[in-house]
Design a protein around this motif. Structure first.
Motif, PDB file in Angstrom:
ATOM      1  N   THR A  34       5.365  81.648  57.061  1.00 10.89           N
ATOM      2  CA  THR A  34       4.043  81.030  57.075  1.00 10.89           C
ATOM      3  C   THR A  34       4.051  79.722  56.280  1.00 10.89           C
ATOM      4  OG1 THR A  34       3.356  82.449  55.239  1.00 10.89           O
ATOM      5  CG2 THR A  34       2.754  83.172  57.457  1.00 10.89           C
ATOM      6  N   LEU A  55       4.140  70.731  57.876  1.00 12.98           N
ATOM      7  CA  LEU A  55       2.687  70.804  58.012  1.00 12.98           C
ATOM      8  C   LEU A  55       2.123  70.635  56.603  1.00 12.98           C
ATOM      9  CD1 LEU A  55       0.837  71.651  60.465  1.00 12.98           C
ATOM     10  CD2 LEU A  55       0.936  73.963  59.581  1.00 12.98           C
ATOM     11  N   TYR A  69      -5.921  74.132  66.114  1.00  7.15           N
ATOM     12  CA  TYR A  69      -5.463  73.801  64.759  1.00  7.15           C
ATOM     13  C   TYR A  69      -6.001  72.434  64.338  1.00  7.15           C
ATOM     14  CZ  TYR A  69      -2.836  73.846  60.507  1.00  7.15           C
ATOM     15  OH  TYR A  69      -2.518  73.847  59.178  1.00  7.15           O
ATOM     16  N   ARG A 104      -9.551  72.912  63.428  1.00 10.19           N
ATOM     17  CA  ARG A 104      -9.678  73.636  62.148  1.00 10.19           C
ATOM     18  C   ARG A 104      -9.381  72.706  60.982  1.00 10.19           C
ATOM     19  NH1 ARG A 104      -5.326  77.860  62.804  1.00 10.19           N
ATOM     20  NH2 ARG A 104      -5.800  78.386  60.655  1.00 10.19           N
ATOM     21  N   LEU A 152      -7.717  83.512  61.712  1.00 12.66           N
ATOM     22  CA  LEU A 152      -7.336  82.331  62.502  1.00 12.66           C
ATOM     23  C   LEU A 152      -5.874  81.959  62.267  1.00 12.66           C
ATOM     24  CD1 LEU A 152     -10.593  80.145  62.265  1.00 12.66           C
ATOM     25  CD2 LEU A 152      -9.837  81.597  64.161  1.00 12.66           C
ATOM     26  N   ILE A 153      -5.381  82.129  61.044  1.00 10.90           N
ATOM     27  CA  ILE A 153      -3.952  81.862  60.786  1.00 10.90           C
ATOM     28  C   ILE A 153      -3.110  82.891  61.552  1.00 10.90           C
ATOM     29  CG2 ILE A 153      -2.109  81.848  59.040  1.00 10.90           C
ATOM     30  CD1 ILE A 153      -4.145  80.813  57.003  1.00 10.90           C
ATOM     31  N   SER A 199      -3.025  82.072  65.165  1.00 15.84           N
ATOM     32  CA  SER A 199      -2.282  80.833  65.382  1.00 15.84           C
ATOM     33  C   SER A 199      -0.770  81.090  65.346  1.00 15.84           C
ATOM     34  CB  SER A 199      -2.699  79.824  64.285  1.00 15.84           C
ATOM     35  OG  SER A 199      -1.788  78.770  64.179  1.00 15.84           O
ATOM     36  N   VAL A 200      -0.316  81.755  64.296  1.00 15.75           N
ATOM     37  CA  VAL A 200       1.119  82.030  64.163  1.00 15.75           C
ATOM     38  C   VAL A 200       1.591  82.926  65.310  1.00 15.75           C
ATOM     39  CG1 VAL A 200       2.845  83.245  62.756  1.00 15.75           C
ATOM     40  CG2 VAL A 200       1.175  81.742  61.633  1.00 15.75           C
ATOM     41  N   LYS A 215       2.082  81.623  68.990  1.00 19.37           N
ATOM     42  CA  LYS A 215       3.337  80.897  69.235  1.00 19.37           C
ATOM     43  C   LYS A 215       4.515  81.867  69.311  1.00 19.37           C
ATOM     44  CE  LYS A 215       1.883  78.305  65.865  1.00 19.37           C
ATOM     45  NZ  LYS A 215       1.402  77.365  64.883  1.00 19.37           N
ATOM     46  N   PHE A 247       0.021  79.074  51.822  1.00 19.22           N
ATOM     47  CA  PHE A 247      -1.373  79.110  52.306  1.00 19.22           C
ATOM     48  C   PHE A 247      -2.112  80.261  51.627  1.00 19.22           C
ATOM     49  CE2 PHE A 247       0.200  76.636  55.985  1.00 19.22           C
ATOM     50  CZ  PHE A 247      -0.793  75.676  56.019  1.00 19.22           C
TER      51      PHE A 247
HETATM   52  N1  URA Z   1       0.893  78.054  60.304  1.00 18.57           N
HETATM   53  C1  URA Z   1       0.445  78.111  61.575  1.00 18.57           C
HETATM   54  O1  URA Z   1       1.209  78.065  62.538  1.00 18.57           O
HETATM   55  N2  URA Z   1      -0.881  78.237  61.772  1.00 18.57           N
HETATM   56  C2  URA Z   1      -1.769  78.298  60.769  1.00 18.57           C
HETATM   57  O2  URA Z   1      -2.938  78.418  61.045  1.00 18.57           O
HETATM   58  C3  URA Z   1      -1.288  78.218  59.457  1.00 18.57           C
HETATM   59  C4  URA Z   1       0.058  78.116  59.248  1.00 18.57           C
END
Ligand code: URA
Length: 445
Positions: free
Chosen positions: A84, A114, A165, A168, A179-180, A183-184, A187, A207
């Motif tokens: 993460t 990021l 993203y 956000r 939401l994290i 999102s992770v 993918k 995070f």
């Molecule tokens: N990494 C991600 O891919 N998404 C998020 O929302 C936070 C960290």
């Protein structure tokens, strides 16, 4: 169906149906739903949360918004690993060759940095000639022939996540656990592996700042993965100090090489062996004890380093930088930070360490910024170490004098000193699977 009603329902704390979630995500991707309505829904989710069923639906919609990679052309069980995010987190650079050296198949799609966290693709690009945008055919062929390839995640993987993203990021809804998680995992599900192992970082450079939040995030992601039929486990790892001693691009590649030579920092080596052995274990390559022994052996006998050399060769890179890492050009400017008190380092604001590296040029200030591969930080001492006034604690590297001065001032504020020793956090704090949470370390707070 009207978006207004979907927002209103979530705002009041009710559970959304699969149709409602799909209506919102698909409508947003097709530009039928405007940013302001999606932003309102994100904020409602931020405050009201989502249960496991809603989250799985949201994640599936996001995963289905673009290409789904079919890895069936690669033989064997494919285990993906995802972090993460953290500071000095170059784990993939060492773990992937370790696994491949033991016969595991690693077909890995990685991302860029990021915010204050670094990205594997940026790090690998610091090796001259390295190509990370391979065609799927070439990617599969290399993995089938050699067991290892790392490429840049295509924009066609979960484009809904990319759009959400970005929204956000400007609506203060990034730091939402559901939401994290979605999102992770969107993918990861789209990337097509059979099994998933998650590194959920926790501490001042992650995070998730608290252990409690990190456990919650890990549980949500495990529930999504298992709900989608993929065995998923998570480790909570310490990001209250930078991982290893290097933060930057060239400097992290060099640290990964040293680690594959068995000369890496202890915390980083421990994490690499942990992830490599669990990836092998989940990939069916023996008992956990056998997999641990295999991973350690591949580190000790140099086979993992050979795998990294082979991957770089296969992807057009100059592998002499791996065999002779002194070839990486040093940054023209460097500055040392020394301890200004006798005693112990009692804390490191790790997000600040990451941001200092970005100021130096190791990360992107804006999405179009160019990365300075030679920029970075070498830590000589970390939390828990005893220091005397004047002892070097870190060296900063940059190609721009002004950035070096700014980064140095910024990094100094990351350190706190005291007379009492603070016990550093263990590298691994907990293991989370569908069967529950196993404590492996002390509480962060
Ligand atoms: N990494 C991600 O891919 N998404 C998020 O929302 C936070 C960290």
């Amino acid at each position: 169906m009207r978006m207004y009603d979907v927002i209103d329902k979530k705002k009041k704390g009710s559970k959304l149906t699969g149709e409602e979630i799909r209506f919102a995500v698909e409508g947003y991707v097709k530009k039928e739903i405007p940013d302001y309505q999606m932003a309102a829904l994100l904020m409602a989710i931020y405050y009201q949360g989502m249960d496991d069923e809603e989250l799985l639906e949201l994640t599936n919609c996001m995963a289905e918004s673009g290409d789904r990679v079919d890895l069936s052309g690669i033989q064997g069980i494919k285990v993906d690993k995802h972090s993460t995010g953290g500071v000095g987190d170059k784990t993939t650079l060492a773990v992937a060759p370790l696994v491949a050296a033991c016969g595991g198949k690693v077909a890995k799609m990685s991302g860029r940095g990021l915010g204050f966290t670094g990205g594997t693709v940026d790090k690998l690009e610091s090796i001259p000639g390295m190509e990370l945008g391979l065609s799927q055919d070439k990617f599969f062929r290399i993995v089938n022939e050699t067991g290892l390839s790392i490429i840049s995640q295509s924009a066609e993987i979960a484009p809904a996540d990319k759009k959400l993203y970005a929204l956000r990021d400007v609506t203060a809804t990034v730091d939402s656990i559901p939401l994290i998680a979605a999102s992770v995992m969107s993918k990861k599900l789209a990337a097509g592996s059979d099994k998933i192992i998650l590194d959920v970082t926790v501490g001042s450079g992650a995070f998730m700042k608290t252990r409690e939040d990190a456990i919650q995030l890990a549980q949500k992601m495990v529930a999504i993965g298992e709900g989608a039929g993929r065995q998923t486990v998570a480790f909570l790892t310490n990001m209250d100090v930078p991982l290893g001693v290097a933060v930057g691009n060239d400097i992290e590649v060099i640290e990964a090489i040293h680690t594959l030579q068995g000369k890496g920092p202890e915390d980083f080596q421990e994490i690499c062996l942990l992830f490599a052995s669990h990836m092998l274990y989940m990939g069916g390559r023996g008992s956990l004890e056998e997999c641990k022994a295999q991973a350690r052996e591949a580190m000790e006998n140099g086979r993992a380093l050979e795998k990294l050399v082979q991957m770089v060769d296969n992807q057009g890179g100059d592998s002499s930088y791996i065999t002779s890492p002194e070839k990486f050009s040093p940054a023209p400017f460097q500055q040392e930070i020394t301890a200004w008190e006798d005693g112990y380092i009692t804390g490191m604001d790790t997000e600040r360490c990451g941001r200092a590296a970005v100021i130096l040029g190791a990360g992107r200030e804006t999405k179009d910024s160019r990365i300075d591969a030679a920029a970075g930080i070498r830590f000589w001492h970390k939390t828990g170490d005893s220091v005397k006034t004047g002892d070097p604690v870190a060296t900063l590297y940059a190609s721009d004098k002004k950035k070096l001065e700014e980064g140095t001032e910024y990094l100094k504020k990351a350190y706190t000193f005291g007379k009492e020793r603070v016990e550093p956090m263990p590298s691994v704090l907990a293991f989370v699977s569908k069967d529950g949470v196993v404590d492996m370390g002390t509480n962060l707070q």
